[in-house]
Design a protein around this motif. Structure first.
Motif, PDB file in Angstrom:
ATOM      1  N   ASP A   1       3.459  11.811  -1.254  1.00 21.25           N
ATOM      2  CA  ASP A   1       2.245  12.143  -1.998  1.00 21.25           C
ATOM      3  C   ASP A   1       2.424  11.719  -3.458  1.00 21.25           C
ATOM      4  O   ASP A   1       3.526  11.403  -3.895  1.00 21.25           O
ATOM      5  N   PRO A   2       1.326  11.756  -4.247  1.00 16.15           N
ATOM      6  CA  PRO A   2       1.471  11.480  -5.682  1.00 16.15           C
ATOM      7  C   PRO A   2       2.521  12.410  -6.298  1.00 16.15           C
ATOM      8  O   PRO A   2       2.560  13.606  -6.013  1.00 16.15           O
ATOM      9  N   LEU A   3       3.374  11.845  -7.160  1.00 13.93           N
ATOM     10  CA  LEU A   3       4.521  12.573  -7.694  1.00 13.93           C
ATOM     11  C   LEU A   3       4.124  13.447  -8.880  1.00 13.93           C
ATOM     12  O   LEU A   3       3.293  13.044  -9.708  1.00 13.93           O
TER      13      LEU A   3
ATOM     14  N   PRO B   1       7.483  10.967 -12.560  1.00 16.78           N
ATOM     15  CA  PRO B   1       8.103   9.773 -11.970  1.00 16.78           C
ATOM     16  C   PRO B   1       9.611   9.935 -11.812  1.00 16.78           C
ATOM     17  O   PRO B   1      10.275  10.498 -12.672  1.00 16.78           O
TER      18      PRO B   1
ATOM     19  N   ARG C   1       0.797  -1.228   0.000  1.00 17.73           N
ATOM     20  CA  ARG C   1       0.000   0.000   0.000  1.00 17.73           C
ATOM     21  C   ARG C   1       0.838   1.291   0.000  1.00 17.73           C
ATOM     22  O   ARG C   1       0.275   2.379   0.008  1.00 17.73           O
ATOM     23  N   GLN C   2       2.164   1.159  -0.027  1.00 18.16           N
ATOM     24  CA  GLN C   2       3.000   2.358  -0.006  1.00 18.16           C
ATOM     25  C   GLN C   2       3.210   2.910  -1.415  1.00 18.16           C
ATOM     26  O   GLN C   2       3.332   2.162  -2.386  1.00 18.16           O
ATOM     27  N   THR C   3       3.247   4.231  -1.514  1.00 18.67           N
ATOM     28  CA  THR C   3       3.472   4.889  -2.800  1.00 18.67           C
ATOM     29  C   THR C   3       4.958   4.932  -3.118  1.00 18.67           C
ATOM     30  O   THR C   3       5.815   4.883  -2.228  1.00 18.67           O
ATOM     31  N   LYS C   4       5.242   5.019  -4.397  1.00 18.18           N
ATOM     32  CA  LYS C   4       6.633   5.185  -4.813  1.00 18.18           C
ATOM     33  C   LYS C   4       7.227   6.445  -4.179  1.00 18.18           C
ATOM     34  O   LYS C   4       6.543   7.452  -4.020  1.00 18.18           O
ATOM     35  N   GLU C   5       8.501   6.358  -3.845  1.00 16.34           N
ATOM     36  CA  GLU C   5       9.293   7.431  -3.244  1.00 16.34           C
ATOM     37  C   GLU C   5       8.987   7.663  -1.772  1.00 16.34           C
ATOM     38  O   GLU C   5       9.523   8.595  -1.168  1.00 16.34           O
ATOM     39  N   SER C   6       8.135   6.818  -1.174  1.00 20.96           N
ATOM     40  CA  SER C   6       8.016   6.862   0.276  1.00 20.96           C
ATOM     41  C   SER C   6       9.308   6.348   0.899  1.00 20.96           C
ATOM     42  O   SER C   6       9.996   5.486   0.339  1.00 20.96           O
TER      43      SER C   6
END
Length: 592
Positions: free
Chosen positions: A108-110, A113, A64-69
């Motif tokens: 948050d949403p990037l 990318p 469930r983690q977003t990229k760049e977390s």
């Protein structure tokens, strides 16, 4: 175990299998293959693959983690199966089976990318530069820059130079660009200038007896952006030496540049020694004072050939020819494309001929050339059968600019261009003065603190436009890395040179009083140079734009989109600085 990590993400190897480890980094990428979750975790040092099994708390947390977390993970190092080894990663023989996950910083949403590295527009990249710098290419460029600076410091120290700092707040100086001015609070109506270069200070250090100085110097110029020039600020390897002539400076810099480019150039060859090319010769042969010597073609002045020829379009004009050997197999498209390229550079067209057997000419202007014209032309360009010859005609400077670009483009298109090499050269014997085309006044053409060749006698007896200076540029692959000079250290020479350029004795004493005063107390002969660090890194990283080698550059209009500079200042601060604003008036509109 440490709160955040026992190892870095680039550190683990096959020898670490079965170890319990703790890692921290950014969630780089995620793949779900048959229910098993694979995650790439990234930090400054590299990438490591994590694996989480279905039904485990680690799987649910990673899924469930977003990229760049930013995550902290605990787990056990496993050996990858032979078929799953990734030879492109130093950590490619192992993976970490995750048992625990902690989110240290959710993303948050990037806006674009980080991986994969798509072509995000520059405004978005600079506004979010902290994200852009996470990209592998940018991270690599900034690390290269750091390594280059560290290498330069080590190399210069080993050569007996002393690193010294010079002031940032100083007085204005005629370096050829606009100053950035800083208002003085305690001296109303007066301003400091940020240094365009530490020119006067490094000369004063020589007069003070320090002999060999260097600095990774910040410089500030209020000038427009170019692909190879960063607006606002840049850094240079600032160098000055006492009791030297031109060749002494060349010897030091050739050593440093050769060592630097061989170490960080990725195996590209550095040609040495660097050739010395007089300025006038460079303009004639290459059409530029920063020639790209990877192009193995030269221009030839054929004005005399066309002075009385049957081709009246060239009569009375400066005509430069570019001979391109071995074009027998080139289709007509090659010539058409070269013509289109020349028009893009500002030409009205590009005349050409091709030399055949028995020196027979073909091409658009061949019919206008007599037998004598043909013989003289073939001899002038050392033409052989299969040679194509392109022509530019007009004013010297205009022809040089256009044909200089044509030379490089034709070399690339015809196979006469060498890739994967660094070709340096020194451009020498610059004119001391030039005439301003707009005002007609004589002014300095380069550094005003340079020693004229011939000294005081030359200044007093020669046509100023014929006087050469002990000035030089170092150029690599068509990029000027720096200008330098043997300095003038004699007051009488300085007064005379500045008088020719329109400066009164009083003005010189007012603007350069510190330097003049120092000259009167025993100044040694000295000289120096200052190759641009940003441009060195740009060449080494093979980047076409200098902003790709600077961590936080300004954009093309000299704005810092991340921090919001330049910014407005409130009225209270303006009053404290004794300033008032006079904004440009809006242009009036006209009704139609």
């Amino acid at each position: 175990m440490h709160r955040y990590r026992s190892h870095t993400c680039g550190e683990l190897r096959a020898a670490d299998v079965d170890k319990e480890v703790r890692l921290s980094g950014w969630l780089h990428n995620r793949r779900d293959l048959g229910g098993i979750l694979f995650v790439d975790l990234r930090d400054h040092y590299g990438l490591v693959q994590l694996v989480a099994r279905p039904g485990t708390p680690a799987y649910e947390a990673l899924d469930r983690q977003t990229k760049e977390s930013v995550l902290r993970v605990d787990g056990r190092v496993l050996a990858r199966g032979t078929e799953n080894v990734n030879p492109e990663l130093p950590t490619g023989e192992i993976e970490v089976e995750v048992t625990e996950v902690e989110v240290l910083g959710a993303a948050d949403p990037l806006p674009f990318p980080v991986f994969p590295e798509d072509n995000a527009n520059e405004e978005a990249r600079l506004t979010n530069r902290f994200l852009d710098l996470r990209r592998q290419r940018m991270h690599r460029n900034i690390m290269l820059r750091s390594q280059v600076i560290a290498f330069l410091r080590k190399e210069m120290t080993a050569l007996g130079f002393t690193e010294m700092a010079t002031p940032i707040l100083s007085a204005t100086s005629p370096e050829g660009a606009r100053d950035f001015l800083v208002p003085s609070r305690v001296h109303p109506g007066k301003f400091y200038a940020l240094p365009q270069a530490p020119q006067q200070f490094k000369q004063l250090l020589m007069i003070a007896g320090f002999d060999r100085y260097f600095q990774i110097a910040p410089c500030f110029r209020d000038e427009d952006s170019r692909a190879d020039r960063s607006p606002g600020e840049f850094y240079q390897l600032d160098v000055e030496m006492s009791f030297v002539e031109q060749e002494d400076v060349f010897g030091v810099i050739e050593t440093v540049m050769t060592d630097l480019f061989e170490k960080f150039g990725g195996g590209r060859h550095v040609t040495s020694p660097f050739p010395r090319v007089p300025f006038r010769e460079a303009m004639l042969k290459y059409g530029s004072d920063k020639p790209d010597l990877r192009a193995e073609l030269e221009l030839v002045d054929v004005s005399d050939v066309f002075a009385d020829s049957g081709f009246k379009a060239f009569a009375g004009k400066h005509v430069r020819a570019l001979a391109v050997p071995d074009t027998a197999g080139q289709p007509r498209k090659f010539f058409d494309q070269m013509g289109e390229f020349a028009v893009e550079q500002g030409a009205k067209g590009l005349a050409w001929i091709r030399i055949g057997e028995n020196n027979e000419l073909t091409g658009p202007i061949a019919k206008f050339l007599t037998e004598d014209d043909t013989k003289a032309l073939v001899e002038a360009v050392d033409g052989k059968p299969g040679t194509a010859v392109f022509f530019g005609a007009g004013e010297f400077d205009e022809v040089s600019k256009i044909m200089g670009a044509v030379r490089v483009e034709a070399a690339k298109r015809s196979g006469h261009f060498t890739e994967d090499v660094f070709r340096f050269c020194w451009i020498v014997d610059f004119p001391m003065f030039e005439r301003n085309e707009d005002t007609g006044q004589i002014e300095f053409s380069h550094n005003p603190f340079s020693m004229p060749q011939g000294g005081l006698e030359a200044l007093r007896t020669k046509d100023p436009l014929s006087i050469l200076a002990w000035q030089y540029d170092i150029v690599c692959n068509g990029v000027e890395l720096s200008s330098g000079a043997i300095r003038n250290h004699e007051p009488d020479v300085m007064y005379e040179a500045f008088e020719i350029a329109g400066y009164s004795r009083e003005t010189v004493e007012k603007e350069f009083g510190g330097m003049l005063r120092a000259f009167h107390y025993g100044a040694p002969p000295h000289g120096g140079i200052a190759p641009g660090v940003d441009r060195m890194v740009m060449l080494l990283a093979d980047e076409p734009n200098i902003r790709e080698t600077i961590a936080f550059p300004l954009n093309q209009t000299a704005q810092d989109l991340l921090m919001g500079a330049p910014s407005e200042v409130d009225e209270a601060r303006l009053r404290e600085l004794h300033l008032s604003l006079r904004r440009p008036q809006a242009k009036p509109t006209t009704d139609k």
